[in-house]
Design a protein around this motif. Structure first.
Motif, PDB file in Angstrom:
ATOM      1  N   GLY A   1       0.751  -9.863   1.813  1.00  0.00           N
ATOM      2  CA  GLY A   1       0.563  -9.087   0.606  1.00  0.00           C
ATOM      3  C   GLY A   1       1.770  -8.235   0.267  1.00  0.00           C
ATOM      4  O   GLY A   1       2.525  -7.815   1.143  1.00  0.00           O
ATOM      5  N   THR A   2       1.945  -7.996  -1.018  1.00  0.00           N
ATOM      6  CA  THR A   2       2.924  -7.027  -1.508  1.00  0.00           C
ATOM      7  C   THR A   2       2.169  -6.002  -2.337  1.00  0.00           C
ATOM      8  O   THR A   2       1.462  -6.364  -3.290  1.00  0.00           O
ATOM      9  CB  THR A   2       4.012  -7.696  -2.357  1.00  0.00           C
ATOM     10  OG1 THR A   2       4.801  -8.557  -1.524  1.00  0.00           O
ATOM     11  CG2 THR A   2       4.936  -6.650  -2.986  1.00  0.00           C
ATOM     12  N   TYR A   3       2.290  -4.733  -1.948  1.00  0.00           N
ATOM     13  CA  TYR A   3       1.587  -3.643  -2.611  1.00  0.00           C
ATOM     14  C   TYR A   3       2.602  -2.729  -3.288  1.00  0.00           C
ATOM     15  O   TYR A   3       3.568  -2.287  -2.660  1.00  0.00           O
ATOM     16  CB  TYR A   3       0.768  -2.849  -1.593  1.00  0.00           C
ATOM     17  CG  TYR A   3       0.126  -1.589  -2.142  1.00  0.00           C
ATOM     18  CD1 TYR A   3      -0.766  -1.645  -3.204  1.00  0.00           C
ATOM     19  CD2 TYR A   3       0.420  -0.354  -1.589  1.00  0.00           C
ATOM     20  CE1 TYR A   3      -1.352  -0.492  -3.707  1.00  0.00           C
ATOM     21  CE2 TYR A   3      -0.164   0.805  -2.074  1.00  0.00           C
ATOM     22  CZ  TYR A   3      -1.050   0.725  -3.145  1.00  0.00           C
ATOM     23  OH  TYR A   3      -1.618   1.864  -3.640  1.00  0.00           O
ATOM     24  N   VAL A   4       2.395  -2.484  -4.563  1.00  0.00           N
ATOM     25  CA  VAL A   4       3.268  -1.600  -5.331  1.00  0.00           C
ATOM     26  C   VAL A   4       2.533  -0.296  -5.584  1.00  0.00           C
ATOM     27  O   VAL A   4       1.453  -0.299  -6.198  1.00  0.00           O
ATOM     28  CB  VAL A   4       3.667  -2.254  -6.674  1.00  0.00           C
ATOM     29  CG1 VAL A   4       4.573  -1.308  -7.465  1.00  0.00           C
ATOM     30  CG2 VAL A   4       4.368  -3.585  -6.437  1.00  0.00           C
ATOM     31  N   TRP A   5       3.093   0.800  -5.122  1.00  0.00           N
ATOM     32  CA  TRP A   5       2.475   2.125  -5.312  1.00  0.00           C
ATOM     33  C   TRP A   5       3.384   2.967  -6.195  1.00  0.00           C
ATOM     34  O   TRP A   5       4.571   3.089  -5.936  1.00  0.00           O
ATOM     35  CB  TRP A   5       2.286   2.808  -3.962  1.00  0.00           C
ATOM     36  CG  TRP A   5       1.621   4.156  -4.075  1.00  0.00           C
ATOM     37  CD1 TRP A   5       0.286   4.418  -4.168  1.00  0.00           C
ATOM     38  CD2 TRP A   5       2.277   5.433  -4.091  1.00  0.00           C
ATOM     39  NE1 TRP A   5       0.065   5.773  -4.252  1.00  0.00           N
ATOM     40  CE2 TRP A   5       1.268   6.418  -4.207  1.00  0.00           C
ATOM     41  CE3 TRP A   5       3.612   5.821  -4.028  1.00  0.00           C
ATOM     42  CZ2 TRP A   5       1.571   7.778  -4.254  1.00  0.00           C
ATOM     43  CZ3 TRP A   5       3.905   7.184  -4.081  1.00  0.00           C
ATOM     44  CH2 TRP A   5       2.889   8.140  -4.188  1.00  0.00           C
TER      45      TRP A   5
ATOM     46  N   ALA B   1       4.155  -1.679   7.185  1.00  0.00           N
ATOM     47  CA  ALA B   1       4.518  -2.981   6.616  1.00  0.00           C
ATOM     48  C   ALA B   1       5.788  -3.487   7.275  1.00  0.00           C
ATOM     49  O   ALA B   1       6.602  -2.706   7.782  1.00  0.00           O
ATOM     50  CB  ALA B   1       4.728  -2.862   5.104  1.00  0.00           C
ATOM     51  N   ALA B   2       5.955  -4.804   7.253  1.00  0.00           N
ATOM     52  CA  ALA B   2       7.181  -5.385   7.798  1.00  0.00           C
ATOM     53  C   ALA B   2       8.399  -4.912   7.027  1.00  0.00           C
ATOM     54  O   ALA B   2       9.480  -4.720   7.590  1.00  0.00           O
ATOM     55  CB  ALA B   2       7.093  -6.910   7.759  1.00  0.00           C
ATOM     56  N   ARG B   3       8.210  -4.687   5.725  1.00  0.00           N
ATOM     57  CA  ARG B   3       9.314  -4.257   4.863  1.00  0.00           C
ATOM     58  C   ARG B   3       8.773  -3.340   3.781  1.00  0.00           C
ATOM     59  O   ARG B   3       7.748  -3.621   3.162  1.00  0.00           O
ATOM     60  CB  ARG B   3       9.967  -5.483   4.212  1.00  0.00           C
ATOM     61  CG  ARG B   3      11.109  -5.161   3.230  1.00  0.00           C
ATOM     62  CD  ARG B   3      12.367  -4.810   3.972  1.00  0.00           C
ATOM     63  NE  ARG B   3      13.520  -4.677   3.099  1.00  0.00           N
ATOM     64  CZ  ARG B   3      14.273  -3.585   3.018  1.00  0.00           C
ATOM     65  NH1 ARG B   3      13.982  -2.518   3.755  1.00  0.00           N
ATOM     66  NH2 ARG B   3      15.330  -3.536   2.233  1.00  0.00           N
ATOM     67  N   SER B   4       9.454  -2.216   3.567  1.00  0.00           N
ATOM     68  CA  SER B   4       9.128  -1.361   2.424  1.00  0.00           C
ATOM     69  C   SER B   4      10.422  -0.789   1.864  1.00  0.00           C
ATOM     70  O   SER B   4      11.392  -0.590   2.585  1.00  0.00           O
ATOM     71  CB  SER B   4       8.157  -0.244   2.814  1.00  0.00           C
ATOM     72  OG  SER B   4       8.657   0.572   3.852  1.00  0.00           O
TER      73      SER B   4
ATOM     74  N   THR C   1       5.627  -4.876   1.786  1.00  0.00           N
ATOM     75  CA  THR C   1       5.375  -6.310   1.943  1.00  0.00           C
ATOM     76  C   THR C   1       5.137  -6.627   3.406  1.00  0.00           C
ATOM     77  O   THR C   1       5.943  -6.247   4.265  1.00  0.00           O
ATOM     78  CB  THR C   1       6.568  -7.139   1.420  1.00  0.00           C
ATOM     79  OG1 THR C   1       6.767  -6.864   0.030  1.00  0.00           O
ATOM     80  CG2 THR C   1       6.316  -8.627   1.605  1.00  0.00           C
ATOM     81  N   SER C   2       4.028  -7.331   3.685  1.00  0.00           N
ATOM     82  CA  SER C   2       3.720  -7.620   5.090  1.00  0.00           C
ATOM     83  C   SER C   2       2.517  -8.549   5.199  1.00  0.00           C
ATOM     84  O   SER C   2       1.653  -8.550   4.310  1.00  0.00           O
ATOM     85  CB  SER C   2       3.402  -6.316   5.833  1.00  0.00           C
ATOM     86  OG  SER C   2       3.270  -6.538   7.215  1.00  0.00           O
ATOM     87  N   PRO C   3       2.447  -9.322   6.275  1.00  0.00           N
ATOM     88  CA  PRO C   3       1.168  -9.956   6.598  1.00  0.00           C
ATOM     89  C   PRO C   3       0.149  -8.864   6.940  1.00  0.00           C
ATOM     90  O   PRO C   3       0.490  -7.831   7.505  1.00  0.00           O
ATOM     91  CB  PRO C   3       1.492 -10.812   7.829  1.00  0.00           C
ATOM     92  CG  PRO C   3       2.978 -10.964   7.828  1.00  0.00           C
ATOM     93  CD  PRO C   3       3.509  -9.710   7.213  1.00  0.00           C
TER      94      PRO C   3
END
Length: 381
Positions: free
Chosen positions: A240-244, A266-269, A338-340
């Protein structure tokens, strides 16, 4: 024989097998191409090893001494003269600059372009099965034997993230170990990238991408925290990719207390944000491998006098105008995770809890600036 204009393509990435496969594909599909590679692994002996080869084998090799004990500096000093020599000879159509593992493409792309050479492509080679392991690797490059200089303090994760996100082209290895989750993660980390497959069946896709053209200034703008085109919301194969987003500023103490949880969520932010006690400063959020880097990226445009706007690049002004708020201007919270297995609800609750409350917000900027400066040490003020 008529002289051939030289094109230059850069191929990099920590996934060495994928990188080598991409370079071999270019050498075999582009007639009159050669590859230049600077091996930095011998830097402890005081030299960088240079190899020039074509599809049939090594054409020449040599050493260049370190510059100020820096292998990357030696690479920069040696690369341009070698490329100019190939250009002057007029026999090479494409020079493929194969970067050493931890060398980041942006610095080399800017060196090549500044020399007036025709940089036609920047490619990062990827093994999809290794994207998550490398993105989760918080080890220092020094400990992994990949540091480019004694002062190199980068990690595997943040180096890999920058390699991946800078290049407009990804050469994707056909890896039997990769699954749908790996491929979904790659797409969500860099959704705008052109992906060229590196398979056992040769085709011209990668060559076309390497020769398509490259704009150094546009690439730099795309990396700037103020105008970076961050990924959009996405969900696929468990990734998933979450935009806040929010217009309200963060409370410095509450955000600082939540940094460890947010960096590991997350794996990447990445993204941009602002603190109530620093309302004029645009801050850059960059996290990978469980480690977070927070840096000042200069002022928000809303904090500048009108006359100073003329000194701001047009792309920055355009980005601000597209996201302008009547009260806060371009000040905003825009963070992307973004992360599993992403916990969107948990992230939303945690981030919302770090914002100013209604009462704190209503107190106004004079009161905000008196809040405890929790980020002073982190920002080395």
């Amino acid at each position: 024989m008529p002289s051939v204009p030289l094109s230059v393509a850069i191929v990099g990435g920590l996934h060495s097998d994928a990188r080598k496969a991409a370079v071999e594909r270019l050498l075999t599909t582009v007639p009159g191409s050669v590859a230049l590679h600077h091996d930095l692994s011998a830097a402890e002996r005081g030299a960088v090893l240079r190899t020039v080869r074509d599809a049939t084998g090594v054409l020449s090799s040599g050493e260049t001494p370190l510059v100020n004990d820096c292998a990357c500096c030696a690479l920069r000093e040696d690369l341009v003269p070698e490329l100019e020599r190939l250009a002057d000879a007029g026999l090479t159509r494409l020079a493929v600059v194969e970067l050493w593992d931890s060398v980041e493409p942006r610095a080399m792309a800017e060196v090549v372009a500044a020399a007036g050479l025709d940089l036609t492509g920047v490619v990062t080679a990827v093994d999809p099965a290794l994207v998550l392991p490398y993105l989760g690797n918080g080890d220092d490059l020094m400990d992994a034997g990949l540091a480019a200089a004694p002062t190199d303090r980068r990690t595997v994760a943040d180096t890999w993230a920058r390699q991946l996100e800078y290049a407009p082209v990804l050469a994707v290895l056909d890896s039997p170990e990769a699954d749908d989750e790996d491929r979904a993660l790659l797409v969500q980390l860099h959704p705008t990238a052109r992906r060229a497959a590196v398979t056992d069946v040769p085709d011209g896709e990668l060559a076309a991408a390497a020769l398509a053209g490259f704009d150094v200034e546009a690439a730099a703008a795309a990396q700037h925290p103020a105008c970076a085109l961050l990924p959009q919301e996405a969900e696929a194969a468990g990734v998933g990719t979450y935009v806040w987003r929010s217009r309200r500023p963060f409370h410095p103490e509450r955000l600082y207390a939540a940094l460890e949880d947010l960096a590991c969520a997350a794996a990447r932010s990445r993204g941009r944000f602002w603190l109530a006690d620093r309302p004029d400063t645009l801050l850059h959020w960059d996290a990978a491998g469980g480690a977070l880097c927070v840096e000042s990226a200069g002022p928000w445009l809303a904090s500048l006098p009108d006359g100073a706007w003329e000194m701001v690049p047009p792309v920055r002004r355009a980005a601000a105008a597209l996201d302008w708020d009547p009260e806060q201007g371009d000040r905003c919270q825009h963070l992307v995770f973004t992360s599993p297995g992403l916990d969107r609800d948990g992230l939303s609750r945690l981030l919302d809890s770090c914002l100013l409350t209604d009462a704190e917000y209503a107190a106004g900027r004079a009161a905000w600036k008196r809040l405890p400066p929790a980020f002073d040490t982190l920002l080395e003020v």
